[in-house]
Design a protein around this motif. Structure first.
Motif, PDB file in Angstrom:
ATOM      1  N   LEU A 271     -19.853  85.384  16.595  1.00 27.18           N
ATOM      2  CA  LEU A 271     -21.039  86.051  16.065  1.00 27.18           C
ATOM      3  C   LEU A 271     -21.766  85.170  15.057  1.00 27.18           C
ATOM      4  N   GLU A 272     -20.998  84.380  14.299  1.00 26.44           N
ATOM      5  CA  GLU A 272     -21.588  83.490  13.309  1.00 26.44           C
ATOM      6  C   GLU A 272     -21.986  82.139  13.900  1.00 26.44           C
ATOM      7  N   ASN A 273     -21.598  81.904  15.163  1.00 26.75           N
ATOM      8  CA  ASN A 273     -21.865  80.623  15.812  1.00 26.75           C
ATOM      9  C   ASN A 273     -21.343  79.462  14.964  1.00 26.75           C
ATOM     10  N   SER A 274     -20.115  79.636  14.467  1.00 27.70           N
ATOM     11  CA  SER A 274     -19.595  78.687  13.485  1.00 27.70           C
ATOM     12  C   SER A 274     -18.689  77.607  14.074  1.00 27.70           C
ATOM     13  N   SER A 275     -18.253  77.763  15.325  1.00 27.79           N
ATOM     14  CA  SER A 275     -17.373  76.743  15.902  1.00 27.79           C
ATOM     15  C   SER A 275     -18.138  75.455  16.122  1.00 27.79           C
ATOM     16  N   ARG A 276     -17.527  74.345  15.717  1.00 27.05           N
ATOM     17  CA  ARG A 276     -18.155  73.027  15.873  1.00 27.05           C
ATOM     18  C   ARG A 276     -17.328  72.117  16.792  1.00 27.05           C
ATOM     19  N   LEU A 310     -23.098  92.077  20.160  1.00 27.23           N
ATOM     20  CA  LEU A 310     -23.650  90.835  20.709  1.00 27.23           C
ATOM     21  C   LEU A 310     -25.023  90.518  20.149  1.00 27.23           C
ATOM     22  N   ASP A 311     -25.801  91.540  19.840  1.00 24.21           N
ATOM     23  CA  ASP A 311     -27.130  91.316  19.285  1.00 24.21           C
ATOM     24  C   ASP A 311     -27.083  90.597  17.946  1.00 24.21           C
ATOM     25  N   GLN A 312     -25.929  90.636  17.278  1.00 28.43           N
ATOM     26  CA  GLN A 312     -25.792  89.893  16.027  1.00 28.43           C
ATOM     27  C   GLN A 312     -25.810  88.390  16.272  1.00 28.43           C
ATOM     28  N   ARG A 313     -25.455  88.000  17.481  1.00 24.87           N
ATOM     29  CA  ARG A 313     -25.505  86.589  17.858  1.00 24.87           C
ATOM     30  C   ARG A 313     -26.861  86.250  18.472  1.00 24.87           C
ATOM     31  N   SER A 314     -27.245  87.006  19.492  1.00 30.17           N
ATOM     32  CA  SER A 314     -28.555  86.849  20.109  1.00 30.17           C
ATOM     33  C   SER A 314     -28.796  88.045  21.025  1.00 30.17           C
ATOM     34  N   THR A 315     -30.052  88.308  21.305  1.00 33.68           N
ATOM     35  CA  THR A 315     -30.398  89.398  22.207  1.00 33.68           C
ATOM     36  C   THR A 315     -30.728  88.826  23.579  1.00 33.68           C
ATOM     37  N   GLY A 316     -30.664  89.684  24.567  1.00 38.23           N
ATOM     38  CA  GLY A 316     -31.040  89.257  25.907  1.00 38.23           C
ATOM     39  C   GLY A 316     -29.909  88.544  26.627  1.00 38.23           C
ATOM     40  N   GLY A 458     -21.100  79.780  22.588  1.00 31.95           N
ATOM     41  CA  GLY A 458     -20.220  80.063  21.501  1.00 31.95           C
ATOM     42  C   GLY A 458     -19.422  81.289  21.779  1.00 31.95           C
ATOM     43  N   GLN A 459     -18.338  81.540  21.048  1.00 32.00           N
ATOM     44  CA  GLN A 459     -17.535  82.715  21.337  1.00 32.00           C
ATOM     45  C   GLN A 459     -16.590  83.227  20.252  1.00 32.00           C
ATOM     46  N   THR A 460     -15.502  83.991  20.487  1.00 32.86           N
ATOM     47  CA  THR A 460     -14.869  85.029  19.666  1.00 32.86           C
ATOM     48  C   THR A 460     -13.361  85.192  19.499  1.00 32.86           C
ATOM     49  N   THR A 461     -12.730  85.984  18.590  1.00 32.08           N
ATOM     50  CA  THR A 461     -11.289  86.332  18.544  1.00 32.08           C
ATOM     51  C   THR A 461     -10.955  87.759  18.229  1.00 32.08           C
ATOM     52  N   ARG A 462      -9.661  88.047  18.234  1.00 31.71           N
ATOM     53  CA  ARG A 462      -9.242  89.423  17.976  1.00 31.71           C
ATOM     54  C   ARG A 462      -8.630  89.568  16.605  1.00 31.71           C
ATOM     55  N   ARG A 463      -8.210  88.478  15.952  1.00 32.61           N
ATOM     56  CA  ARG A 463      -7.350  88.581  14.807  1.00 32.61           C
ATOM     57  C   ARG A 463      -8.016  89.044  13.539  1.00 32.61           C
ATOM     58  N   PRO A 464      -8.829  88.167  12.883  1.00 31.54           N
ATOM     59  CA  PRO A 464      -9.404  88.592  11.626  1.00 31.54           C
ATOM     60  C   PRO A 464     -10.453  89.670  11.843  1.00 31.54           C
ATOM     61  N   THR A 465     -10.594  90.537  10.876  1.00 29.11           N
ATOM     62  CA  THR A 465     -11.613  91.571  10.977  1.00 29.11           C
ATOM     63  C   THR A 465     -12.963  90.976  10.639  1.00 29.11           C
ATOM     64  N   ALA A 466     -13.952  91.253  11.468  1.00 32.37           N
ATOM     65  CA  ALA A 466     -15.286  90.730  11.215  1.00 32.37           C
ATOM     66  C   ALA A 466     -15.859  91.367   9.961  1.00 32.37           C
ATOM     67  N   THR A 467     -16.703  90.601   9.283  1.00 34.66           N
ATOM     68  CA  THR A 467     -17.285  91.099   8.043  1.00 34.66           C
ATOM     69  C   THR A 467     -18.444  92.058   8.300  1.00 34.66           C
ATOM     70  N   THR A 468     -19.005  91.989   9.504  1.00 29.79           N
ATOM     71  CA  THR A 468     -20.115  92.881   9.823  1.00 29.79           C
ATOM     72  C   THR A 468     -19.591  94.276  10.140  1.00 29.79           C
ATOM     73  N   SER A 469     -20.457  95.247   9.985  1.00 28.25           N
ATOM     74  CA  SER A 469     -20.020  96.619  10.235  1.00 28.25           C
ATOM     75  C   SER A 469     -19.871  96.861  11.724  1.00 28.25           C
ATOM     76  N   SER A 470     -18.863  97.635  12.104  1.00 28.83           N
ATOM     77  CA  SER A 470     -18.624  97.914  13.497  1.00 28.83           C
ATOM     78  C   SER A 470     -19.514  99.037  13.967  1.00 28.83           C
ATOM     79  N   SER A 471     -19.667  99.089  15.302  1.00 21.92           N
ATOM     80  CA  SER A 471     -20.564 100.071  15.876  1.00 21.92           C
ATOM     81  C   SER A 471     -19.917 101.446  15.899  1.00 21.92           C
ATOM     82  N   ASP A 472     -20.707 102.433  15.662  1.00 21.43           N
ATOM     83  CA  ASP A 472     -20.209 103.808  15.744  1.00 21.43           C
ATOM     84  C   ASP A 472     -20.265 104.323  17.149  1.00 21.43           C
TER      85      ASP A 472
END
Length: 472
Positions: A271-276, A310-316, A458-472
């Motif tokens: 979501l942060e597109n932080s992997s380099r 996903l919209d936190q990364r990009s839409t469409g 770019g992509q994702t994991t299951r371990r750490p909790t994301a800092t953004t709020s989760s969807s209801d």
């Protein structure tokens, strides 16, 4: 209880809190460990021992290691002496560039008691199953090891399948027409209570050198066997910004392997597109929590929550994104923690089937490059229904989830779990494929030529909790 005793009773919690704050300064990591049923922690200076104890105590880790409580299914019997091995069923439309990767993760902790015949038999059983799901791709995940959170070496352990033992599995999967990826995963036994994304090697150059030396023989075999992809790392969050070291590591692999080199990151980093990590493409291990939803939430509700993430990364459209790993437990309450490998809750098959259907819907809506479901154990008979001892994340032989997978991979919308129906079959969504170029293999059938390079994603994991709020 007299009032005079109260000040004395206050000493224990104050002491514990002080220890929690002060001891990490002295030891570098938190050395306090609580045992079940005990209110008082113990101090541990060697973090490897409690990690091993925790590994032995848990029936299932964050990676689905072979659970001793689960019976190992014997391999199919070999053909009679002098008779050729039966040909495995083949996918109707082998993967070609431009088509989605409809895949499953196979997790293989090697058993040294298996000879080559047993290995081929288990691989053939799994290939048959994958073809029955309409899959066109498979990732062979297997463990590699380190000795601690700050260790400088990655090495093969007794459960790491050797190059010689991986080769017949690749041949069997190719004989079924499947696109094959190799995916070494850093085992976490010696890292608990931490995880692979928190490793801090004291000598990073030595760490990368040992990892390179470990993977090079697999890369050479992958080139000989026309493997499509090598996933060079999975969820190594703390190492993702070591660009120069990764460049040297990848250059060594590219000298012997002409296929795709990828990396799978975790979902907060996606979501942060932080992997380099400078690979051909980046996959996402996607376990987005969907909180505050009941177990009977609809497919559209779960799909909408995924799109919010996903919209936190990009839409469409996300045509360069492969969901490299996703899944959920078939149990109550799983929507809020889909990647919880530790919990054995009340079985609820509908939760899992709804999730799979929703994720597939999003993958198709977003025109993603594919999805891989986690997972099937290499030693399991996938046609045997799971028992209460099995991980809730197991999806094999859960009819509603299999129906969702077949519908997803078959190219048509999967039937809703609320309205079961015969799942459609057919070819995966994508361009029409021509006859694949021939390759050399011990199998009598032709394997697909599957090497290609995709744009970075770019992509994702299951371990750490994301800092953004989760969807209801």
């Amino acid at each position: 209880m007299s009032r005079s005793q109260l000040p004395k009773l206050a000493v224990l919690p104050v002491t514990v809190v002080a220890a929690v704050v002060a001891l990490p300064v002295a030891f570098g990591v938190n050395p306090l460990r609580w045992s079940e049923g005990s209110a008082v922690p113990r101090v541990v200076t060697d973090d490897r021992k409690p990690a091993a104890e925790a590994a032995a105590a848990r029936p299932e880790f964050a990676d689905p290691v072979l659970d001793p409580a689960e019976p190992v299914a014997p391999p199919p019997p070999p053909p009679p002496a002098g008779e050729p091995e039966p040909q495995v069923p083949r996918v109707a439309q082998p993967w070609q560039p431009g088509m989605p990767q409809w895949g499953v993760q196979l997790y293989w902790e090697d058993m040294q008691t298996d000879d080559e015949s047993a290995i081929r038999g288990k691989a053939r059983r799994l290939a048959d199953y994958l073809v029955s799901l309409n899959a066109n791709s498979v990732a062979l995940s297997f463990p590699v090891y380190t000795s601690g959170i700050d260790a400088d070496e990655v090495f093969a352990g007794p459960k790491t399948p050797s190059v010689e033992r991986v080769t017949p599995v690749v041949e069997t999967l190719h004989a079924a027409g499947l696109r094959v990826s190799l995916r070494p995963i850093l085992d976490e036994r010696e890292l608990l209570p931490e995880w692979r994304g928190a490793i801090k090697p004291k000598d990073k150059d030595a760490w990368f050198a040992s990892y390179r030396d470990l993977l090079l023989p697999y890369a050479e075999m992958a080139e000989r066997e026309d493997v499509a992809t090598i996933v060079v790392g999975v969820e190594l969050a703390s190492m993702e910004d070591e660009v120069a070291r990764w460049n040297g590591f990848l250059a060594a692999l590219r000298e012997v392997f002409g296929g795709e080199l990828t990396y799978d990151t975790n979902y907060p980093n996606f979501l942060e597109n932080s992997s380099r990590v400078p690979v051909d493409s980046t996959g996402v291990d996607a376990y987005f929590p969907v909180k505050n939803q009941p177990d009977d939430a609809s497919v559209d509700t779960i799909a909408a929550a995924w799109n919010t993430w996903l919209d936190q990364r990009s839409t469409g459209p996300m045509s360069d994104v492969v969901i490299s790993e996703t899944g959920i437990g078939a149990q109550n309450g799983a929507f809020a923690a889909p990647g919880d490998f530790y919990r054995y809750g009340t079985v609820n098959a509908r939760v899992q089937a709804t999730w799979y259907t929703a994720v597939c819907q999003v993958v198709k809506q977003r025109q993603m490059a594919g999805v891989y479901w986690w997972s099937v154990n290499f030693h399991d008979d996938p046609t045997t229904p799971p028992t209460s001892a099995n991980s809730r994340l197991d999806f094999a032989a859960r009819p509603a989830t299999e129906q969702a997978v077949r519908g997803c991979f078959g190219g048509a919308p999967a039937a809703s779990p609320e309205d079961p129906a015969t799942s459609p079959t057919g070819s995966p969504t994508g361009k029409s494929t021509t006859k694949p170029p021939s390759g050399t293999t011990k199998s009598p059938t032709t394997k697909p030529s599957s090497k290609t390079t995709k744009p970075s994603g770019g992509q994702t994991t299951r371990r750490p909790t994301a800092t953004t709020s989760s969807s209801d």
